[in-house]
Design a protein around this motif. Structure first.
Motif, short mmCIF file in Angstrom:
data_model
loop_
_atom_site.label_atom_id
_atom_site.label_comp_id
_atom_site.label_asym_id
_atom_site.label_seq_id
_atom_site.Cartn_x
_atom_site.Cartn_y
_atom_site.Cartn_z
N SER A 48 17.26 41.02 45.62
CA SER A 48 17.51 42.44 45.87
C SER A 48 16.28 43.08 46.52
O SER A 48 16.41 43.93 47.42
CB SER A 48 17.91 43.16 44.59
OG SER A 48 16.89 43.02 43.62
N TYR B 219 24.55 49.66 59.55
CA TYR B 219 24.78 49.77 58.11
C TYR B 219 23.76 50.69 57.49
O TYR B 219 22.62 50.78 57.95
CB TYR B 219 24.71 48.38 57.45
CG TYR B 219 25.89 47.53 57.86
CD1 TYR B 219 27.06 47.55 57.13
CD2 TYR B 219 25.82 46.74 59.01
CE1 TYR B 219 28.16 46.80 57.52
CE2 TYR B 219 26.92 45.99 59.40
CZ TYR B 219 28.08 46.02 58.65
OH TYR B 219 29.16 45.30 59.03
N ASP C 40 22.97 52.28 51.46
CA ASP C 40 23.96 52.08 50.37
C ASP C 40 24.69 50.74 50.51
O ASP C 40 25.18 50.19 49.53
CB ASP C 40 25.01 53.18 50.38
CG ASP C 40 24.42 54.53 50.06
OD1 ASP C 40 23.26 54.58 49.60
OD2 ASP C 40 25.13 55.54 50.27
N ASP C 41 24.77 50.23 51.74
CA ASP C 41 25.48 48.97 51.96
C ASP C 41 24.76 47.77 51.34
O ASP C 41 25.35 46.70 51.19
CB ASP C 41 25.69 48.74 53.46
CG ASP C 41 26.64 49.77 54.05
OD1 ASP C 41 27.65 50.09 53.38
OD2 ASP C 41 26.35 50.26 55.16
N ASP D 150 23.66 47.72 48.18
CA ASP D 150 24.21 47.60 46.82
C ASP D 150 25.69 47.27 46.80
O ASP D 150 26.18 46.67 45.85
CB ASP D 150 23.94 48.89 46.04
CG ASP D 150 22.45 49.10 45.81
OD1 ASP D 150 21.72 48.08 45.66
OD2 ASP D 150 22.00 50.25 45.81
N SER D 151 26.41 47.64 47.85
CA SER D 151 27.85 47.37 47.88
C SER D 151 28.14 45.91 48.27
O SER D 151 29.27 45.47 48.17
CB SER D 151 28.54 48.30 48.87
OG SER D 151 28.18 47.94 50.20
N GLY D 152 27.12 45.19 48.71
CA GLY D 152 27.31 43.79 49.10
C GLY D 152 27.72 43.61 50.55
O GLY D 152 28.02 42.51 50.98
N GLU D 153 27.74 44.71 51.30
CA GLU D 153 28.10 44.61 52.73
C GLU D 153 27.00 43.94 53.55
O GLU D 153 27.27 43.39 54.61
CB GLU D 153 28.42 45.99 53.30
CG GLU D 153 29.81 46.46 53.00
CD GLU D 153 30.89 45.50 53.48
OE1 GLU D 153 30.87 45.10 54.66
OE2 GLU D 153 31.75 45.14 52.66
N THR E 273 24.10 41.03 53.50
CA THR E 273 23.78 39.80 52.76
C THR E 273 22.59 39.09 53.39
O THR E 273 22.29 39.28 54.56
CB THR E 273 24.98 38.84 52.77
OG1 THR E 273 25.30 38.54 54.13
CG2 THR E 273 26.20 39.45 52.09
N CYS F 244 25.70 41.19 58.11
CA CYS F 244 26.82 41.77 57.36
C CYS F 244 27.59 40.62 56.70
O CYS F 244 27.51 39.47 57.13
CB CYS F 244 27.69 42.63 58.26
SG CYS F 244 28.74 41.73 59.39
N LYS F 245 28.32 40.99 55.67
CA LYS F 245 29.07 40.00 54.88
C LYS F 245 30.02 39.20 55.78
O LYS F 245 30.13 37.99 55.66
CB LYS F 245 29.86 40.78 53.83
CG LYS F 245 30.56 39.99 52.80
CD LYS F 245 31.07 40.98 51.77
CE LYS F 245 32.27 40.47 51.05
NZ LYS F 245 32.79 41.49 50.13
#
Ligand SMILES: [Zn+2]
Length: 146
Positions: free
Chosen positions: A4, A38, A41-42, A44-47, A49, A67-68
Protein backbone atom coordinates in the motif's frame (compact mmCIF):
# COMPACT_ATOMS: atom_id res chain seq x y z
CA UNK A 1 7.97 -1.31 2.06
CA UNK A 2 4.35 -2.45 2.26
CA UNK A 3 2.45 -2.75 -1.03
CA UNK A 4 0.00 0.00 0.00
CA UNK A 5 2.91 2.38 0.72
CA UNK A 6 4.60 1.41 -2.53
CA UNK A 7 1.39 2.10 -4.47
CA UNK A 8 1.14 5.56 -2.86
CA UNK A 9 4.79 6.27 -3.72
CA UNK A 10 4.23 5.28 -7.36
CA UNK A 11 1.04 7.37 -7.45
CA UNK A 12 2.80 10.48 -6.11
CA UNK A 13 5.72 10.11 -8.54
CA UNK A 14 3.38 9.47 -11.48
CA UNK A 15 1.14 12.39 -10.53
CA UNK A 16 4.16 14.72 -10.28
CA UNK A 17 5.43 13.55 -13.67
CA UNK A 18 1.98 14.12 -15.18
CA UNK A 19 1.84 17.68 -13.78
CA UNK A 20 5.14 18.36 -15.57
CA UNK A 21 3.56 17.31 -18.86
CA UNK A 22 0.07 18.80 -18.71
CA UNK A 23 -1.78 21.47 -16.78
CA UNK A 24 -4.13 19.66 -14.44
CA UNK A 25 -6.09 20.82 -11.39
CA UNK A 26 -6.35 17.52 -9.55
CA UNK A 27 -3.67 15.07 -8.55
CA UNK A 28 -4.10 12.23 -11.05
CA UNK A 29 -2.18 9.17 -12.15
CA UNK A 30 -2.13 8.10 -15.78
CA UNK A 31 -2.14 4.35 -16.45
CA UNK A 32 0.93 3.91 -18.70
CA UNK A 33 -0.87 1.30 -20.83
CA UNK A 34 -4.36 2.67 -21.52
CA UNK A 35 -3.63 6.35 -20.66
CA UNK A 36 -6.81 6.69 -18.55
CA UNK A 37 -6.56 9.04 -15.57
CA UNK A 38 -7.12 7.84 -12.01
CA UNK A 39 -7.59 9.70 -8.74
CA UNK A 40 -5.96 9.07 -5.40
CA UNK A 41 -9.15 7.31 -4.17
CA UNK A 42 -8.62 4.66 -6.85
CA UNK A 43 -5.68 3.31 -4.85
CA UNK A 44 -7.97 2.13 -2.04
CA UNK A 45 -10.74 0.91 -4.35
CA UNK A 46 -8.32 -1.47 -6.07
CA UNK A 47 -8.61 0.23 -9.46
CA UNK A 48 -4.86 0.85 -9.48
CA UNK A 49 -2.62 -2.17 -9.06
CA UNK A 50 1.09 -2.87 -8.85
CA UNK A 51 2.55 -4.04 -12.15
CA UNK A 52 5.50 -6.39 -11.76
CA UNK A 53 8.19 -6.72 -14.39
CA UNK A 54 8.95 -9.43 -15.17
CA UNK A 55 5.84 -11.13 -13.71
CA UNK A 56 5.83 -11.72 -9.96
CA UNK A 57 5.71 -15.51 -10.53
CA UNK A 58 9.22 -15.43 -11.97
CA UNK A 59 10.65 -13.08 -9.36
CA UNK A 60 9.65 -9.73 -10.83
CA UNK A 61 9.56 -6.55 -8.79
CA UNK A 62 6.88 -3.85 -8.77
CA UNK A 63 7.69 -1.43 -11.56
CA UNK A 64 4.69 0.89 -11.81
CA UNK A 65 0.98 1.21 -11.24
CA UNK A 66 -1.41 0.10 -13.93
CA UNK A 67 -5.18 0.00 -13.86
CA UNK A 68 -6.78 -3.27 -12.81
CA UNK A 69 -8.05 -3.94 -16.34
CA UNK A 70 -4.63 -3.47 -18.00
CA UNK A 71 -2.89 -5.51 -15.30
CA UNK A 72 -5.39 -8.32 -15.79
CA UNK A 73 -5.04 -8.21 -19.59
CA UNK A 74 -1.25 -8.28 -19.29
CA UNK A 75 -1.59 -11.18 -16.85
CA UNK A 76 -3.46 -13.26 -19.39
CA UNK A 77 -1.28 -12.49 -22.37
CA UNK A 78 2.20 -11.16 -21.64
CA UNK A 79 2.70 -12.59 -18.14
CA UNK A 80 1.54 -16.08 -19.18
CA UNK A 81 3.98 -16.12 -22.11
CA UNK A 82 6.86 -14.90 -19.91
CA UNK A 83 6.13 -17.49 -17.20
CA UNK A 84 5.95 -20.28 -19.82
CA UNK A 85 9.25 -19.12 -21.32
CA UNK A 86 10.92 -19.05 -17.90
CA UNK A 87 9.63 -22.59 -17.20
CA UNK A 88 11.20 -23.74 -20.46
CA UNK A 89 14.51 -22.13 -19.51
CA UNK A 90 14.37 -23.72 -16.03
CA UNK A 91 13.56 -27.13 -17.54
CA UNK A 92 16.41 -26.83 -20.04
CA UNK A 93 18.85 -25.78 -17.30
CA UNK A 94 17.77 -28.78 -15.20
CA UNK A 95 18.21 -31.22 -18.12
CA UNK A 96 21.68 -29.97 -19.05
CA UNK A 97 22.79 -29.92 -15.43
CA UNK A 98 22.96 -26.21 -14.69
CA UNK A 99 20.10 -26.38 -12.23
CA UNK A 100 20.05 -28.97 -9.43
CA UNK A 101 16.33 -28.75 -8.62
CA UNK A 102 13.29 -28.59 -10.84
CA UNK A 103 9.74 -29.87 -10.73
CA UNK A 104 7.33 -29.54 -13.59
CA UNK A 105 5.50 -31.04 -16.49
CA UNK A 106 6.81 -31.45 -20.01
CA UNK A 107 5.79 -33.06 -23.27
CA UNK A 108 8.01 -35.37 -25.25
CA UNK A 109 7.33 -35.89 -28.92
CA UNK A 110 8.31 -39.45 -29.73
CA UNK A 111 7.73 -40.77 -33.23
CA UNK A 112 4.82 -38.44 -33.80
CA UNK A 113 3.20 -39.23 -30.44
CA UNK A 114 3.15 -36.87 -27.49
CA UNK A 115 3.98 -38.18 -24.05
CA UNK A 116 3.17 -35.92 -21.07
CA UNK A 117 5.66 -36.40 -18.28
CA UNK A 118 6.40 -35.14 -14.81
CA UNK A 119 10.06 -34.20 -14.64
CA UNK A 120 11.66 -33.76 -11.29
CA UNK A 121 15.25 -33.12 -10.40
CA UNK A 122 16.19 -33.06 -6.78
CA UNK A 123 19.78 -32.39 -5.73
CA UNK A 124 20.95 -33.29 -9.20
CA UNK A 125 19.04 -36.60 -9.51
CA UNK A 126 16.53 -36.52 -12.35
CA UNK A 127 13.30 -38.50 -12.45
CA UNK A 128 10.92 -38.80 -15.39
CA UNK A 129 7.45 -40.31 -14.92
CA UNK A 130 4.65 -40.43 -17.52
CA UNK A 131 1.47 -38.70 -16.37
CA UNK A 132 -0.67 -41.80 -16.43
CA UNK A 133 -3.94 -39.97 -15.71
CA UNK A 134 -3.52 -38.04 -18.94
CA UNK A 135 -1.72 -40.42 -21.25
CA UNK A 136 -0.79 -43.85 -20.16
CA UNK A 137 1.26 -45.05 -23.15
CA UNK A 138 0.05 -48.61 -22.45
CA UNK A 139 -3.59 -47.59 -22.83
CA UNK A 140 -5.15 -48.52 -26.17
CA UNK A 141 -6.95 -45.19 -26.47
CA UNK A 142 -3.58 -43.50 -26.88
CA UNK A 143 -2.28 -45.88 -29.51
CA UNK A 144 -2.18 -44.65 -33.02
CA UNK A 145 -2.93 -47.37 -35.56
CA UNK A 146 -1.74 -46.57 -39.05
ZN1 LIG B 1 -4.93 0.86 -17.95
Amino acid sequence: MKNSDLKRTFFKKGAAALRNLIEIDQECYCCPICKRLYHYDDLDSGELTLEHAPPEQVGGKPLALTCKECNSTAGYSVDFAVVQRQRLIDFTDAVIGQKRNFKGRANFLIGGETLNINFEKEEGRPSIKPVTKINDPRSSRHMKIT
